[in-house]
Design a protein around this motif. Structure first.
Motif, PDB file in Angstrom:
ATOM      1  N   THR A  35       0.853  -1.195   0.000  1.00  0.00           N
ATOM      2  CA  THR A  35       0.000   0.000   0.000  1.00  0.00           C
ATOM      3  C   THR A  35       0.889   1.246   0.000  1.00  0.00           C
ATOM      4  O   THR A  35       1.918   1.261   0.662  1.00  0.00           O
ATOM      5  CB  THR A  35      -0.907  -0.001   1.265  1.00  0.00           C
ATOM      6  OG1 THR A  35      -1.619  -1.238   1.302  1.00  0.00           O
ATOM      7  CG2 THR A  35      -1.886   1.156   1.255  1.00  0.00           C
ATOM      8  N   PRO A  36       0.501   2.302  -0.737  1.00  0.00           N
ATOM      9  CA  PRO A  36       1.340   3.514  -0.763  1.00  0.00           C
ATOM     10  C   PRO A  36       1.550   4.118   0.626  1.00  0.00           C
ATOM     11  O   PRO A  36       0.748   3.921   1.531  1.00  0.00           O
ATOM     12  CB  PRO A  36       0.541   4.472  -1.666  1.00  0.00           C
ATOM     13  CG  PRO A  36      -0.324   3.574  -2.497  1.00  0.00           C
ATOM     14  CD  PRO A  36      -0.656   2.403  -1.627  1.00  0.00           C
ATOM     15  N   ALA A  37       2.678   4.862   0.793  1.00  0.00           N
ATOM     16  CA  ALA A  37       2.972   5.567   2.051  1.00  0.00           C
ATOM     17  C   ALA A  37       1.839   6.560   2.334  1.00  0.00           C
ATOM     18  O   ALA A  37       1.201   7.051   1.395  1.00  0.00           O
ATOM     19  CB  ALA A  37       4.314   6.282   1.919  1.00  0.00           C
ATOM     20  N   GLY A  42       4.540   1.248  -0.446  1.00  0.00           N
ATOM     21  CA  GLY A  42       4.231   1.343  -1.875  1.00  0.00           C
ATOM     22  C   GLY A  42       5.042   0.374  -2.710  1.00  0.00           C
ATOM     23  O   GLY A  42       5.370   0.653  -3.868  1.00  0.00           O
ATOM     24  N   ALA A  43       5.365  -0.800  -2.139  1.00  0.00           N
ATOM     25  CA  ALA A  43       6.193  -1.782  -2.855  1.00  0.00           C
ATOM     26  C   ALA A  43       5.420  -2.423  -3.990  1.00  0.00           C
ATOM     27  O   ALA A  43       4.238  -2.737  -3.853  1.00  0.00           O
ATOM     28  CB  ALA A  43       6.672  -2.853  -1.873  1.00  0.00           C
ATOM     29  N   THR A  44       6.091  -2.606  -5.139  1.00  0.00           N
ATOM     30  CA  THR A  44       5.471  -3.310  -6.265  1.00  0.00           C
ATOM     31  C   THR A  44       5.470  -4.812  -5.970  1.00  0.00           C
ATOM     32  O   THR A  44       6.134  -5.267  -5.030  1.00  0.00           O
ATOM     33  CB  THR A  44       6.260  -3.074  -7.565  1.00  0.00           C
ATOM     34  OG1 THR A  44       7.576  -3.657  -7.406  1.00  0.00           O
ATOM     35  CG2 THR A  44       6.409  -1.594  -7.872  1.00  0.00           C
ATOM     36  N   SER A  96      12.643   0.490   8.141  1.00  0.00           N
ATOM     37  CA  SER A  96      12.922   0.736   6.714  1.00  0.00           C
ATOM     38  C   SER A  96      12.062   1.872   6.172  1.00  0.00           C
ATOM     39  O   SER A  96      10.870   1.947   6.470  1.00  0.00           O
ATOM     40  CB  SER A  96      12.622  -0.530   5.890  1.00  0.00           C
ATOM     41  OG  SER A  96      13.402  -1.598   6.331  1.00  0.00           O
ATOM     42  N   GLY A  97      12.698   2.728   5.349  1.00  0.00           N
ATOM     43  CA  GLY A  97      11.966   3.840   4.755  1.00  0.00           C
ATOM     44  C   GLY A  97      11.599   3.608   3.299  1.00  0.00           C
ATOM     45  O   GLY A  97      10.769   4.322   2.737  1.00  0.00           O
ATOM     46  N   THR A  98      12.239   2.607   2.680  1.00  0.00           N
ATOM     47  CA  THR A  98      11.981   2.300   1.261  1.00  0.00           C
ATOM     48  C   THR A  98      11.949   0.782   1.073  1.00  0.00           C
ATOM     49  O   THR A  98      12.504   0.038   1.894  1.00  0.00           O
ATOM     50  CB  THR A  98      13.104   2.857   0.357  1.00  0.00           C
ATOM     51  OG1 THR A  98      14.334   2.170   0.683  1.00  0.00           O
ATOM     52  CG2 THR A  98      13.283   4.360   0.540  1.00  0.00           C
ATOM     53  N   PRO A  99      11.344   0.297  -0.030  1.00  0.00           N
ATOM     54  CA  PRO A  99      11.386  -1.145  -0.306  1.00  0.00           C
ATOM     55  C   PRO A  99      12.811  -1.684  -0.399  1.00  0.00           C
ATOM     56  O   PRO A  99      13.089  -2.795   0.055  1.00  0.00           O
ATOM     57  CB  PRO A  99      10.656  -1.275  -1.644  1.00  0.00           C
ATOM     58  CG  PRO A  99       9.725  -0.109  -1.679  1.00  0.00           C
ATOM     59  CD  PRO A  99      10.472   1.008  -0.998  1.00  0.00           C
ATOM     60  N   ALA A 100      13.734  -0.881  -0.970  1.00  0.00           N
ATOM     61  CA  ALA A 100      15.130  -1.329  -1.113  1.00  0.00           C
ATOM     62  C   ALA A 100      15.778  -1.569   0.249  1.00  0.00           C
ATOM     63  O   ALA A 100      16.513  -2.547   0.438  1.00  0.00           O
ATOM     64  CB  ALA A 100      15.931  -0.298  -1.904  1.00  0.00           C
TER      65      ALA A 100
END
Length: 515
Positions: A35-37, A42-44, A96-100
């Motif tokens: 789901t988006p932030a 927002g992970a694909t 974590s702040g990003t999917p990466a």
């Protein structure tokens, strides 16, 4: 025989619990993380697959080396170190702040988990005598079922009240309790003749698996497996894995002793474990989107719906040895795989209004099938090698389980992704060009864009559900085929029930593989 062996088994199961719990907790969080932030990241779908597979691939790639290091340095030390790294990775993953970042910290968690998993089974084999080992392994396998049960419900409850990172932070207090109990109770043990480490083999196996899985996931993301980059990556992965096998054959200290696989019984048991996890991990992946995105259940409700799968494992895993004693390994394991294949096939009949109690029956029967595969195959594998190689046998078993699961998520996830994109693309013509590609990635992406568009996006919901259901049906049938292949393998090569009075002789035949 260790006088506190049953208390030690309890501590080992607590350590095992968090390693398995982490993957089952993540299953119900998949939708939230996609789901988006600010709700999620927002992970694909491909990033979600990598969040799962960064853990399983590092875990699988390092298990064998971790088992050898445990044999060499002492299993207790390795267990304690692994738990500390796992706890640190969990705390970082939660922030974590990003999917990466999530993918990277999940890989760190796997580094710790790789040292925990083989050591638990190696310690178990060391503190229990041979006649008690099947019972202890049955309880240990039941612990896996317990983790699968607790994970989705715990994850769902946390997601209902806290942010998505709480599903990782929950590991930290469990790690602290496990560390304290382990220091107090668990004896240290090591292999008197430990094998040498094989860094070249480890690098080749990890690189080969990552390239192969990357190519498969990328093919699903593009919905095109004929793309030059996809084909090149998959071929490169297979070439590196072939180089790994050649290196292991020639090495005098291989990380994967390929001579073990000359034993057909051992090979068939390994294949059964890999194939059942291939099918199961793929099903878990799409069933979460089915219950949450299509049927509208909350993460907690979705977790509760998975309870029968775990309950059946907890009920039947400790008792599966009694079935094996009566019917033999071959009949028990093959029947388990046929049952799983039948349950997977039944997913191909599911629609938006299928009674939910049918899903519960399917999950229960799948858990029943798994219990009657994991216990007999674990016993066959552990008893096919000498006791001092317990770490190696455990690592091999878990490596095949993890590789099977990772490939299941990659292959079946890509089938799901490709079938979904092909089904929804024709309905996205009204969207601006920039949004079309994003909306075709997954049902969650389509529904997220439909929500942003408000009234104009309502027309996308039914096509998204229809496209997903078709994709799920195709994926379930692919999983069915894999489970049936496993059933054929076990029917051909696992040992049948020995004639009365020959059980001891049969057991002696199994222990044929020497170093």
């Amino acid at each position: 025989m260790h006088r506190r062996r049953w208390a030690i088994l309890g501590v080992l199961m607590l350590s095992l619990l968090i390693v398995v719990l982490d993957n089952s907790i993540l299953n119900v969080a998949i939708k939230t993380i996609s789901t988006p932030a600010p709700t999620g990241l927002g992970a694909t779908q491909s990033q979600i697959e990598w969040a799962i597979n960064s853990y399983t691939l590092v875990f699988a790639g390092l298990l064998f080396t971790a088992g050898l290091i445990g044999d060499r340095l002492g299993r207790k030390k390795v267990l304690l170190g692994g738990l500390v790294v796992f706890g640190l990775g969990s705390a970082l993953a939660a922030e974590s702040g990003t999917p990466a970042q999530l993918i990277a910290f999940r890989a760190l968690m796997a580094l710790g988990a790789a040292f925990v998993m083989p050591a638990t089974l190696a310690v178990l084999m060391n503190v229990f005598e041979r006649e008690e080992q099947p019972k202890a392994i049955g309880i240990w396998a039941g612990g896996v079922g317990l983790a699968i049960a607790i994970g989705p419900i715990t994850g769902g409850a946390l997601l209902d009240h806290f942010w998505w990172g709480s599903v990782f932070l929950i590991n930290v207090p469990i790690v602290i309790v496990a560390l304290a109990l382990m220091v107090w109770l668990v004896p240290d043990s090591r292999d008197p003749n430990p094998g040498r480490l094989d860094p070249v083999g480890v690098v080749l196996s990890v690189v080969g698996l990552v390239l192969l899985v990357y190519g498969i996931i990328k093919g699903g993301e593009l919905a095109d497996f004929t793309d030059a980059k996809v084909l090149a990556t998959i071929i490169a992965g297979l070439a590196v894995l072939a180089a790994f096998v050649i290196h292991e054959k020639r090495s005098d200290h291989p990380s994967l002793d390929v001579t073990y696989f000359k034993n057909k019984v051992f090979s068939a048991a390994m294949a059964a474990i890999a194939l059942v996890f291939f099918a199961l991990m793929g099903v878990t992946f799409f069933s979460v989107f089915y219950t949450q995105s299509v049927r509208g259940y909350s993460p907690l409700e979705s977790g509760v719906l998975m309870l029968p799968l775990a309950a059946a494992q907890m009920i039947f895993a400790p008792r599966a040895r009694l079935v094996v004693e009566r019917f033999g390994n071959k009949a028990t394991t093959t029947a388990g795989l046929v049952l799983i294949a039948a349950m997977l096939a039944s997913f191909a009949t599911f629609e938006t209004d299928t009674p939910i109690w049918l899903l519960e029956i399917i999950f229960f029967l799948m858990g029943t099938g798994m219990a009657h595969i994991m216990t007999p195959t674990s016993v066959v594998i552990m008893q096919a090698l000498p006791r001092e190689k317990a770490g190696s046998a455990s690592a091999l078993s878990n490596t095949f389980r993890q590789v099977g699961g990772a490939l299941g998520i990659a292959v079946l996830g890509s089938v799901l992704s490709t079938a979904y994109r092909n089904g929804i693309e024709g309905r996205l013509g009204l969207l601006p060009p920039g949004l079309r590609d994003t909306a075709g990635e997954s049902i969650e992406a389509t529904l997220g864009i439909a929500e942003k568009l408000g009234a104009r996006g309502q027309g996308l919901i039914t096509p998204a559900n229809d496209a997903f259901l078709h994709a799920m049906h195709v994926t379930a049938l692919c999983g069915t085929g894999v489970a049936l292949v496993g059933a054929v393998v076990t029917a051909l090569w696992l040992p049948g029930r020995p004639p009365a009075g020959q059980a001891d002789k049969k057991e002696a035949e199994l222990v044929t593989v020497k170093d």
